[in-house]
Design a protein around this motif. Structure first.
Motif, mmCIF file in Angstrom:
data_model
loop_
_atom_site.group_PDB
_atom_site.id
_atom_site.type_symbol
_atom_site.label_atom_id
_atom_site.label_comp_id
_atom_site.label_asym_id
_atom_site.label_seq_id
_atom_site.Cartn_x
_atom_site.Cartn_y
_atom_site.Cartn_z
ATOM 1 N N MET A 93 81.077 -6.146 24.445
ATOM 2 C CA MET A 93 80.833 -5.526 23.218
ATOM 3 C C MET A 93 79.933 -4.066 23.363
ATOM 4 O O MET A 93 78.667 -4.707 24.012
ATOM 5 C CB MET A 93 80.597 -6.410 21.992
ATOM 6 N N ILE A 94 80.098 -3.248 22.751
ATOM 7 C CA ILE A 94 79.011 -1.889 22.833
ATOM 8 C C ILE A 94 78.903 -1.496 21.501
ATOM 9 O O ILE A 94 79.725 -1.534 20.615
ATOM 10 C CB ILE A 94 79.712 -0.769 23.631
ATOM 11 N N ILE A 95 77.515 -1.604 20.751
ATOM 12 C CA ILE A 95 77.311 -1.601 19.367
ATOM 13 C C ILE A 95 76.532 -0.322 19.315
ATOM 14 O O ILE A 95 75.518 0.082 20.140
ATOM 15 C CB ILE A 95 76.381 -2.680 18.988
ATOM 16 N N SER A 96 76.759 0.605 18.356
ATOM 17 C CA SER A 96 76.239 1.633 18.077
ATOM 18 C C SER A 96 75.702 1.696 16.449
ATOM 19 O O SER A 96 75.726 0.437 15.895
ATOM 20 C CB SER A 96 77.123 2.884 18.119
ATOM 21 N N SER A 97 75.476 2.779 16.175
ATOM 22 C CA SER A 97 74.667 2.741 14.500
ATOM 23 C C SER A 97 75.980 2.436 13.485
ATOM 24 O O SER A 97 75.449 1.898 12.532
ATOM 25 C CB SER A 97 73.877 4.212 14.254
ATOM 26 N N LYS A 98 77.025 2.913 13.661
ATOM 27 C CA LYS A 98 78.115 2.818 12.701
ATOM 28 C C LYS A 98 79.328 2.094 13.209
ATOM 29 O O LYS A 98 80.205 1.595 12.437
ATOM 30 C CB LYS A 98 78.845 4.370 12.211
ATOM 31 N N ILE A 99 79.392 2.070 14.475
ATOM 32 C CA ILE A 99 80.621 1.237 15.097
ATOM 33 C C ILE A 99 80.375 0.411 16.173
ATOM 34 O O ILE A 99 79.003 0.266 16.688
ATOM 35 C CB ILE A 99 81.565 2.358 15.468
ATOM 36 N N ARG A 100 81.407 -0.544 16.527
ATOM 37 C CA ARG A 100 81.142 -1.319 17.939
ATOM 38 C C ARG A 100 82.586 -1.149 18.749
ATOM 39 O O ARG A 100 83.520 -0.921 17.949
ATOM 40 C CB ARG A 100 80.703 -2.652 17.726
ATOM 41 N N LEU A 101 82.323 -1.041 19.981
ATOM 42 C CA LEU A 101 83.647 -1.066 20.642
ATOM 43 C C LEU A 101 83.688 -2.310 21.410
ATOM 44 O O LEU A 101 82.863 -2.856 21.966
ATOM 45 C CB LEU A 101 83.437 0.094 21.876
ATOM 46 N N ARG A 102 85.177 -2.827 21.263
ATOM 47 C CA ARG A 102 85.347 -4.109 21.939
ATOM 48 C C ARG A 102 86.547 -3.856 22.789
ATOM 49 O O ARG A 102 87.326 -2.973 22.463
ATOM 50 C CB ARG A 102 85.368 -5.151 20.943
ATOM 51 N N ASP A 103 86.938 -4.954 23.566
ATOM 52 C CA ASP A 103 88.098 -4.927 24.262
ATOM 53 C C ASP A 103 89.367 -5.157 23.307
ATOM 54 O O ASP A 103 89.107 -5.988 22.192
ATOM 55 C CB ASP A 103 88.255 -6.115 25.239
ATOM 56 N N LYS A 104 90.448 -4.323 23.696
ATOM 57 C CA LYS A 104 91.642 -5.005 22.955
ATOM 58 C C LYS A 104 92.046 -6.414 22.828
ATOM 59 O O LYS A 104 91.892 -6.916 23.769
ATOM 60 C CB LYS A 104 92.801 -3.861 23.521
ATOM 61 N N ARG A 105 92.780 -6.551 21.904
ATOM 62 C CA ARG A 105 93.234 -8.068 21.999
ATOM 63 C C ARG A 105 94.709 -8.082 21.138
ATOM 64 O O ARG A 105 95.034 -7.083 20.252
ATOM 65 C CB ARG A 105 92.327 -9.129 21.288
ATOM 66 N N LEU A 106 95.310 -9.024 21.118
ATOM 67 C CA LEU A 106 96.631 -9.293 20.687
ATOM 68 C C LEU A 106 96.730 -8.978 19.183
ATOM 69 O O LEU A 106 97.638 -8.463 18.680
ATOM 70 C CB LEU A 106 97.366 -10.644 20.944
ATOM 71 N N ALA A 107 95.652 -9.502 18.489
ATOM 72 C CA ALA A 107 95.531 -9.421 16.967
ATOM 73 C C ALA A 107 95.390 -7.864 16.705
ATOM 74 O O ALA A 107 95.514 -7.534 15.640
ATOM 75 C CB ALA A 107 94.405 -10.169 16.541
ATOM 76 N N ASP A 108 95.228 -7.054 17.546
ATOM 77 C CA ASP A 108 95.222 -5.501 17.310
ATOM 78 C C ASP A 108 96.735 -5.085 16.887
ATOM 79 O O ASP A 108 96.849 -3.903 16.291
ATOM 80 C CB ASP A 108 94.458 -4.658 18.154
#
Ligand SMILES: CC(C)(COP(=O)(O)OP(=O)(O)OC[C@H]1O[C@@H](n2cnc3c(N)ncnc32)[C@H](O)[C@@H]1OP(=O)(O)O)[C@@H](O)C(=O)NCCC(=O)NCCS
Length: 173
Positions: free
Chosen positions: A1-16
């Motif tokens: 998980m990469i966290i920034s000021s407005k967003i976070r980036l995470r690995d893709k998952r089936l629920a997407d």
């Protein structure tokens, strides 16, 4: 998980899968991305989705708001180890989040991640000449235009950022 000021980036998952399906079958998003409109059913899409997550050689991330809403995707791919470069892609699929800085924060975060975590020296991208929003977003992230390309009847602006430019921007801020 990469966290920034407005967003976070995470690995893709089936629920997407459902969000991604909705975005891939959206005619406006396909047009903005110069991508073919997906016409398959959701059940067919879903059956291929797990394999795509498992075997894709793209480095793909879901873009979430800080309270966990999935609003888009970003990735880097076509890694050329001889040239130390890769292509970057982004889509904020949820229109409610356009023109509010989410794209800029996402691209800046991904570029920072790539230059911190890999030895790549150059990141490039292409966007339609007509997509002024995308070009403005990429300029705000430090990308500069370096040419044009026509493919499949679409005219693209090519943009890039290299490690040296990125390092200079880090010291300016
Ligand atoms: C392109 C995209 C990533 C940009 O993300 P975003 O969060 O909407 O963009 P940002 O708010 O960070 O920046 C957009 C900038 O363009 C400006 N802008 C938007 N439309 C504009 C227009 N027609 N003319 C001039 N500027 C425009 C915004 O005002 C903003 O600038 P500002 O912050 O100085 O006000 C996102 O909108 C998206 O994914 N769109 C749908 C798919 C798409 O375009 N795909 C192609 C990607 S290559």
């Amino acid at each position: 998980m990469i966290i920034s000021s407005k967003i976070r980036l995470r690995d893709k998952r089936l629920a997407d899968a459902l969000d991604d399906y909705m975005w891939r079958t959206d005619a406006e998003l396909a047009r903005l991305d110069a991508a073919p409109l997906l016409t398959t059913t959701f059940s067919r899409y879903l059956s291929d989705y797990a394999d795509e997550l498992r075997y894709s050689i793209r480095h793909r991330f879901a873009v979430e708001t800080l309270d966990g809403k999935h609003i888009g995707n970003c990735s880097y791919y076509s890694i050329d180890e001889a040239k130390d470069e890769a292509e970057l892609g982004i889509m904020i699929g949820n229109r409610d989040y356009w023109d509010k800085g989410y794209g800029t924060d996402t691209v800046t975060t991904l570029v920072n991640y790539i230059f911190h975590q890999t030895k790549l020296k150059r990141i490039y991208l292409k966007t339609l000449d007509s997509n002024i929003r995308a070009q403005k977003c990429f300029q705000k992230c430090g990308f500069t235009p370096y040419g044009h390309m026509v493919r499949d009847g679409f005219s693209f602006t090519l943009m890039e950022i290299n490690r040296k430019q990125w390092q200079e921007q880090q010291t300016e801020t």
